[in-house]
Write an enzyme that holds these catalytic residues in place. Sequence first.
Site, PDB file in Angstrom:
ATOM      1  N   TYR A  75      -5.197  18.854 -10.024  1.00 18.93           N
ATOM      2  CA  TYR A  75      -5.610  17.624  -9.328  1.00 18.93           C
ATOM      3  C   TYR A  75      -6.555  16.789 -10.204  1.00 18.93           C
ATOM      4  O   TYR A  75      -6.365  15.577 -10.353  1.00 18.93           O
ATOM      5  CB  TYR A  75      -6.278  17.965  -7.987  1.00 18.93           C
ATOM      6  CG  TYR A  75      -6.712  16.729  -7.233  1.00 18.93           C
ATOM      7  CD1 TYR A  75      -5.764  15.845  -6.713  1.00 18.93           C
ATOM      8  CD2 TYR A  75      -8.061  16.412  -7.061  1.00 18.93           C
ATOM      9  CE1 TYR A  75      -6.160  14.691  -6.034  1.00 18.93           C
ATOM     10  CE2 TYR A  75      -8.458  15.280  -6.389  1.00 18.93           C
ATOM     11  CZ  TYR A  75      -7.503  14.417  -5.880  1.00 18.93           C
ATOM     12  OH  TYR A  75      -7.889  13.272  -5.211  1.00 18.93           O
TER      13      TYR A  75
ATOM     14  N   ILE B  93       0.852  -1.194   0.000  1.00 20.39           N
ATOM     15  CA  ILE B  93       0.000   0.000   0.000  1.00 20.39           C
ATOM     16  C   ILE B  93       0.884   1.239   0.000  1.00 20.39           C
ATOM     17  O   ILE B  93       1.714   1.430   0.899  1.00 20.39           O
ATOM     18  CB  ILE B  93      -0.923   0.040   1.242  1.00 20.39           C
ATOM     19  CG1 ILE B  93      -1.761  -1.234   1.346  1.00 20.39           C
ATOM     20  CG2 ILE B  93      -1.821   1.281   1.214  1.00 20.39           C
ATOM     21  CD1 ILE B  93      -2.575  -1.363   2.642  1.00 20.39           C
TER      22      ILE B  93
ATOM     23  N   LYS C  28      -6.004  12.947 -11.705  1.00 21.24           N
ATOM     24  CA  LYS C  28      -6.889  11.804 -11.448  1.00 21.24           C
ATOM     25  C   LYS C  28      -7.520  11.289 -12.750  1.00 21.24           C
ATOM     26  O   LYS C  28      -7.822  10.102 -12.873  1.00 21.24           O
ATOM     27  CB  LYS C  28      -7.943  12.174 -10.402  1.00 21.24           C
ATOM     28  CG  LYS C  28      -7.341  12.345  -9.001  1.00 21.24           C
ATOM     29  CD  LYS C  28      -6.684  11.047  -8.507  1.00 21.24           C
ATOM     30  CE  LYS C  28      -6.152  11.148  -7.097  1.00 21.24           C
ATOM     31  NZ  LYS C  28      -5.547   9.885  -6.611  1.00 21.24           N
TER      32      LYS C  28
ATOM     33  N   ASP D 287       9.318   7.849  -0.918  1.00 23.50           N
ATOM     34  CA  ASP D 287       8.612   8.921  -1.615  1.00 23.50           C
ATOM     35  C   ASP D 287       8.398   8.452  -3.053  1.00 23.50           C
ATOM     36  O   ASP D 287       9.362   8.313  -3.816  1.00 23.50           O
ATOM     37  CB  ASP D 287       9.494  10.187  -1.561  1.00 23.50           C
ATOM     38  CG  ASP D 287       8.825  11.379  -2.212  1.00 23.50           C
ATOM     39  OD1 ASP D 287       7.861  11.189  -2.976  1.00 23.50           O
ATOM     40  OD2 ASP D 287       9.292  12.505  -1.962  1.00 23.50           O
TER      41      ASP D 287
ATOM     42  N   VAL E 216     -14.024  12.404   1.220  1.00 20.29           N
ATOM     43  CA  VAL E 216     -13.586  11.542   2.325  1.00 20.29           C
ATOM     44  C   VAL E 216     -12.859  12.422   3.332  1.00 20.29           C
ATOM     45  O   VAL E 216     -11.902  13.116   2.963  1.00 20.29           O
ATOM     46  CB  VAL E 216     -12.599  10.443   1.854  1.00 20.29           C
ATOM     47  CG1 VAL E 216     -12.447   9.365   2.941  1.00 20.29           C
ATOM     48  CG2 VAL E 216     -13.018   9.826   0.527  1.00 20.29           C
TER      49      VAL E 216
ATOM     50  N   ASN F 251      -2.242   4.210  -3.669  1.00 24.71           N
ATOM     51  CA  ASN F 251      -3.129   5.140  -2.953  1.00 24.71           C
ATOM     52  C   ASN F 251      -2.488   6.497  -2.694  1.00 24.71           C
ATOM     53  O   ASN F 251      -3.192   7.488  -2.520  1.00 24.71           O
ATOM     54  CB  ASN F 251      -3.534   4.458  -1.628  1.00 24.71           C
ATOM     55  CG  ASN F 251      -4.130   5.413  -0.632  1.00 24.71           C
ATOM     56  OD1 ASN F 251      -5.267   5.849  -0.781  1.00 24.71           O
ATOM     57  ND2 ASN F 251      -3.363   5.776   0.395  1.00 24.71           N
TER      58      ASN F 251
HETATM   59  N1  LIG Z   1      -9.978  12.458   0.841  1.00 24.41           N
HETATM   60  C1  LIG Z   1     -10.703  12.603  -0.258  1.00 24.41           C
HETATM   61  O1  LIG Z   1     -11.699  13.330  -0.291  1.00 24.41           O
HETATM   62  C2  LIG Z   1     -10.317  11.843  -1.499  1.00 24.41           C
HETATM   63  C3  LIG Z   1     -11.263  11.746  -2.533  1.00 24.41           C
HETATM   64  C4  LIG Z   1     -10.919  11.064  -3.693  1.00 24.41           C
HETATM   65  C5  LIG Z   1      -9.679  10.483  -3.807  1.00 24.41           C
HETATM   66  N2  LIG Z   1      -8.768  10.598  -2.790  1.00 24.41           N
HETATM   67  C6  LIG Z   1      -7.460   9.985  -2.985  1.00 24.41           C
HETATM   68  O2  LIG Z   1      -7.245   9.039  -1.968  1.00 24.41           O
HETATM   69  C7  LIG Z   1      -5.837   8.856  -1.789  1.00 24.41           C
HETATM   70  C8  LIG Z   1      -5.514   8.877  -0.311  1.00 24.41           C
HETATM   71  O3  LIG Z   1      -5.818  10.153   0.208  1.00 24.41           O
HETATM   72  P1  LIG Z   1      -6.402  10.387   1.674  1.00 24.41           P
HETATM   73  O4  LIG Z   1      -7.739  10.979   1.514  1.00 24.41           O
HETATM   74  O5  LIG Z   1      -6.250   9.183   2.507  1.00 24.41           O
HETATM   75  O6  LIG Z   1      -5.441  11.570   2.148  1.00 24.41           O
HETATM   76  P2  LIG Z   1      -4.322  11.624   3.301  1.00 24.41           P
HETATM   77  O7  LIG Z   1      -4.928  11.313   4.612  1.00 24.41           O
HETATM   78  O8  LIG Z   1      -3.670  12.955   3.124  1.00 24.41           O
HETATM   79  O9  LIG Z   1      -3.316  10.461   2.911  1.00 24.41           O
HETATM   80  C9  LIG Z   1      -2.462  10.554   1.804  1.00 24.41           C
HETATM   81  C10 LIG Z   1      -1.348   9.557   1.983  1.00 24.41           C
HETATM   82  O10 LIG Z   1      -0.456   9.634   0.858  1.00 24.41           O
HETATM   83  C11 LIG Z   1       0.882   9.693   1.336  1.00 24.41           C
HETATM   84  N3  LIG Z   1       1.714  10.347   0.329  1.00 24.41           N
HETATM   85  C12 LIG Z   1       1.540  11.568  -0.233  1.00 24.41           C
HETATM   86  N4  LIG Z   1       2.523  11.817  -1.095  1.00 24.41           N
HETATM   87  C13 LIG Z   1       3.347  10.744  -1.100  1.00 24.41           C
HETATM   88  C14 LIG Z   1       4.534  10.408  -1.789  1.00 24.41           C
HETATM   89  N5  LIG Z   1       5.082  11.252  -2.665  1.00 24.41           N
HETATM   90  N6  LIG Z   1       5.113   9.215  -1.553  1.00 24.41           N
HETATM   91  C15 LIG Z   1       4.566   8.356  -0.673  1.00 24.41           C
HETATM   92  N7  LIG Z   1       3.446   8.611   0.015  1.00 24.41           N
HETATM   93  C16 LIG Z   1       2.844   9.794  -0.199  1.00 24.41           C
HETATM   94  C17 LIG Z   1       0.771  10.441   2.657  1.00 24.41           C
HETATM   95  O11 LIG Z   1       1.828  10.107   3.538  1.00 24.41           O
HETATM   96  P3  LIG Z   1       3.190  10.929   3.765  1.00 24.41           P
HETATM   97  O12 LIG Z   1       2.802  12.375   3.838  1.00 24.41           O
HETATM   98  O13 LIG Z   1       3.692  10.367   5.041  1.00 24.41           O
HETATM   99  O14 LIG Z   1       4.049  10.579   2.583  1.00 24.41           O
HETATM  100  C18 LIG Z   1      -0.507   9.828   3.215  1.00 24.41           C
HETATM  101  O15 LIG Z   1      -0.228   8.593   3.839  1.00 24.41           O
HETATM  102  C19 LIG Z   1      -5.161   9.945  -2.612  1.00 24.41           C
HETATM  103  O16 LIG Z   1      -4.707   9.403  -3.830  1.00 24.41           O
HETATM  104  C20 LIG Z   1      -6.288  10.934  -2.869  1.00 24.41           C
HETATM  105  O17 LIG Z   1      -6.081  11.677  -4.044  1.00 24.41           O
HETATM  106  C21 LIG Z   1      -9.068  11.245  -1.639  1.00 24.41           C
END
Ligand SMILES: NC(=O)c1ccc[n+]([C@@H]2O[C@H](COP(=O)([O-])OP(=O)(O)OC[C@H]3O[C@@H](n4cnc5c(N)ncnc54)[C@H](OP(=O)(O)O)[C@@H]3O)[C@@H](O)[C@H]2O)c1
Length: 270
Positions: free
Chosen positions: A169, A16, A173, A76, A202, A103
């Site tokens: 963004y 993951i 996507k 990263d 979310v 993810n």
């Molecule tokens: N929340 C929403 O409303 C929503 C809706 C649609 C889709 N999504 C998608 O769902 C996914 C997860 O997002 P989330 O909502 O769970 O947000 P989140 O709580 O901010 O989690 C994002 C995760 O991605 C990691 N990350 C970011 N950049 C990274 C990199 N360059 N390398 C490795 N890890 C990285 C972050 O960890 P570190 O900072 O520790 O690296 C964190 O664990 C994303 O792809 C987002 O676009 C979210």
Amino acid sequence: MSVFSTQRLENKVVLITGASGGIGAEAAILFAKAGSNLILLARRADKLNAVAEAASAAHKAAGVQAGGKIAPIVLDVSDAKQVEGLKAKIPAELQNVDILVNNAGFVLGVDKIGDIKEDEMAAMFETNVYGLIRITQLFIKDFKARASGHVINIGSVAGREAYAGGGIYCATKAAVRSFSQSLLREVVDTPIRVTEIQPGLVETGFSVVRFHGDQSAADKVYQGLEPLVGKDVAEEIVWVAARPPHINIAELFVMPVNQASPTLVHRPGK
Ligand SMILES: NC(=O)c1ccc[n+]([C@@H]2O[C@H](COP(=O)([O-])OP(=O)(O)OC[C@H]3O[C@@H](n4cnc5c(N)ncnc54)[C@H](OP(=O)(O)O)[C@@H]3O)[C@@H](O)[C@H]2O)c1
């Protein structure tokens, strides 16, 4: 017997990305409970290690004999060199990845086209698109050689329909959606499965990142309605992964009940 069995996930190796919080962290905990083994990737070591510990505790509490091997690896995905070196960091017993959950991703700002910052544009593409492609490329040849594997990409409602202030963004996507469709077509003659999950709102760290740490701006995004939480999407991830091997859930579009599109959101509590 429960209707929804996760038995097929026992002893699977699940990788993951973005596992240090939000959807990725909740998915780690659910896969651990189901008896999978985990490779967890993210940039923040402290948060990642805390998730690895929580997943390990969840595995023990579930009392399942299978799985439970958990390897947190600080990485990263936007750094091509780090991704290139990833396999050398994965413990020998977890080298055969079965399920890849792409993810990791984020959004920065709400700038309109004309004001988009070069560094933010690059950062979003580097992680959301190139990072996802890099990680997929690293494992897809193994999947083909073993004639098994499941790639689960986390897209977004924003990849289906763009909105003002989301120029980059939404484009990232949409790229995830297109890339997932290409991969699905390329592996149609194999048992490899490809899923794209497209969540709506979310409540995770996502909006806090978008608004550069401004919690009150982030809170407003979810005001007046009940948003999804990380666990809701994690359950969808685990569900698609646990389907029988002849079934591929190609796309799964999931939103809160009061959301119909990126911008058509009913807020009964406002
Ligand atoms: N929340 C929403 O409303 C929503 C809706 C649609 C889709 N999504 C998608 O769902 C996914 C997860 O997002 P989330 O909502 O769970 O947000 P989140 O709580 O901010 O989690 C994002 C995760 O991605 C990691 N990350 C970011 N950049 C990274 C990199 N360059 N390398 C490795 N890890 C990285 C972050 O960890 P570190 O900072 O520790 O690296 C964190 O664990 C994303 O792809 C987002 O676009 C979210």
